[in-house]
Scaffold this motif. Sequence first.
Motif, mmCIF file in Angstrom:
data_model
loop_
_atom_site.group_PDB
_atom_site.id
_atom_site.type_symbol
_atom_site.label_atom_id
_atom_site.label_comp_id
_atom_site.label_asym_id
_atom_site.label_seq_id
_atom_site.Cartn_x
_atom_site.Cartn_y
_atom_site.Cartn_z
ATOM 1 N N TRP A 33 13.394 -55.783 43.215
ATOM 2 C CA TRP A 33 14.154 -56.156 44.422
ATOM 3 C C TRP A 33 13.517 -57.400 45.044
ATOM 4 O O TRP A 33 14.212 -58.339 45.432
ATOM 5 C CB TRP A 33 14.137 -55.018 45.457
ATOM 6 C CG TRP A 33 15.304 -54.086 45.392
ATOM 7 C CD1 TRP A 33 15.332 -52.863 44.795
ATOM 8 C CD2 TRP A 33 16.611 -54.278 45.961
ATOM 9 N NE1 TRP A 33 16.564 -52.286 44.966
ATOM 10 C CE2 TRP A 33 17.371 -53.129 45.679
ATOM 11 C CE3 TRP A 33 17.215 -55.307 46.689
ATOM 12 C CZ2 TRP A 33 18.690 -52.968 46.088
ATOM 13 C CZ3 TRP A 33 18.541 -55.146 47.097
ATOM 14 C CH2 TRP A 33 19.260 -53.990 46.793
ATOM 15 N N PHE A 34 12.161 -57.392 45.134
ATOM 16 C CA PHE A 34 11.469 -58.516 45.793
ATOM 17 C C PHE A 34 11.712 -59.822 45.040
ATOM 18 O O PHE A 34 11.816 -60.879 45.662
ATOM 19 C CB PHE A 34 9.945 -58.280 45.862
ATOM 20 C CG PHE A 34 9.523 -57.048 46.609
ATOM 21 C CD1 PHE A 34 10.376 -56.407 47.497
ATOM 22 C CD2 PHE A 34 8.244 -56.515 46.440
ATOM 23 C CE1 PHE A 34 9.980 -55.267 48.180
ATOM 24 C CE2 PHE A 34 7.848 -55.383 47.129
ATOM 25 C CZ PHE A 34 8.716 -54.757 47.991
ATOM 26 N N THR A 35 11.771 -59.765 43.705
ATOM 27 C CA THR A 35 11.897 -61.013 42.935
ATOM 28 C C THR A 35 13.210 -61.733 43.269
ATOM 29 O O THR A 35 13.305 -62.941 43.104
ATOM 30 C CB THR A 35 11.836 -60.766 41.405
ATOM 31 O OG1 THR A 35 12.894 -59.885 41.042
ATOM 32 C CG2 THR A 35 10.492 -60.217 40.980
ATOM 33 N N GLN A 36 14.196 -60.976 43.758
ATOM 34 C CA GLN A 36 15.472 -61.621 44.096
ATOM 35 C C GLN A 36 15.312 -62.628 45.243
ATOM 36 O O GLN A 36 16.108 -63.547 45.383
ATOM 37 C CB GLN A 36 16.510 -60.578 44.506
ATOM 38 C CG GLN A 36 16.869 -59.612 43.386
ATOM 39 C CD GLN A 36 17.850 -58.580 43.891
ATOM 40 O OE1 GLN A 36 19.020 -58.869 44.098
ATOM 41 N NE2 GLN A 36 17.386 -57.372 44.111
ATOM 42 N N ALA A 37 14.259 -62.401 46.064
ATOM 43 C CA ALA A 37 14.042 -63.313 47.198
ATOM 44 C C ALA A 37 13.157 -64.490 46.803
ATOM 45 O O ALA A 37 12.912 -65.364 47.617
ATOM 46 C CB ALA A 37 13.392 -62.553 48.355
ATOM 47 N N LEU A 38 12.676 -64.499 45.565
ATOM 48 C CA LEU A 38 11.712 -65.538 45.161
ATOM 49 C C LEU A 38 12.366 -66.673 44.394
ATOM 50 O O LEU A 38 11.690 -67.639 44.050
ATOM 51 C CB LEU A 38 10.613 -64.940 44.273
ATOM 52 C CG LEU A 38 9.758 -63.815 44.855
ATOM 53 C CD1 LEU A 38 8.639 -63.453 43.896
ATOM 54 C CD2 LEU A 38 9.176 -64.238 46.195
#
Length: 221
Positions: free
Chosen positions: A72-77
């Motif tokens: 999920w976090f990688t989507q913001a990166l």
Amino acid sequence: MSEIVWPNLVKFIQDMVPERSGLLKELEMECQAEHIPMIQPQVGQFLLLLLSIHKPVRILEIGTAIGYSTLWFTQALQDTRGHITTIELDKDRYERACANFLRAGVAGRITPLLGDANELLPTLKGPYDFIFIDAAKGQYGEFFAKAWALLAPAGVIVMDNIFLNGWVIDMTWPHRRKKTMVVRVRDLLENITSHPDLLTSLIPLGDGLSVSIRRNAHEKS
Ligand SMILES: C[S@@+](CC[C@H](N)C(=O)[O-])C[C@H]1O[C@@H](n2cnc3c(N)ncnc32)[C@H](O)[C@@H]1O
């Protein structure tokens, strides 16, 4: 949480989370089938929103499991230089997470660490702009103190499952052996909501989230 937050409201919020990508959906089914804990999709959506606003470069996660929340976090990166360090104690889950990061094509943005966060955290070199705590609930106090030492001046710390199925709210436990964990998490919440150096909000999403920053962070950064 269904007894605490109106069940229809929970379902409504869950239904409003956009459909996840193939791999995230697959991991949701794997976690459900194998009883592997993971953040709820509405929590993933909220954290993605928070990360998209905050735009952290260095993220630290305590409790990888098989990598669902990390993905999920990688989507913001995607448009940032962001990098995630994530810690998992269980070797089998760690290896599955590594495989999932490769499958998702994001292994280069993630440093997965195998081991006990209590031992690994003091060896890490901060600062981190965003820290997510989602491992053994009875150790949240130790994790929070060690994470705090690694937090950037304008960093954010989020903890998941802070209501412990609601036990923390009415101070009940299904079994005596859960009492210490419930009492510790309640003490921690009282501490971080009243501490003069912290600004904390408790959010009734999923099993409860806390979001903390340093008070007057803008003045210190
Ligand atoms: C709730 S799960 C993490 C779920 C994950 N964040 C997600 O949403 O996909 C908690 C994980 O923390 C791990 N864990 C428990 N104690 C730990 C510790 N002391 N150090 C590192 N990991 C730990 C457990 O093995 C478990 O896989």
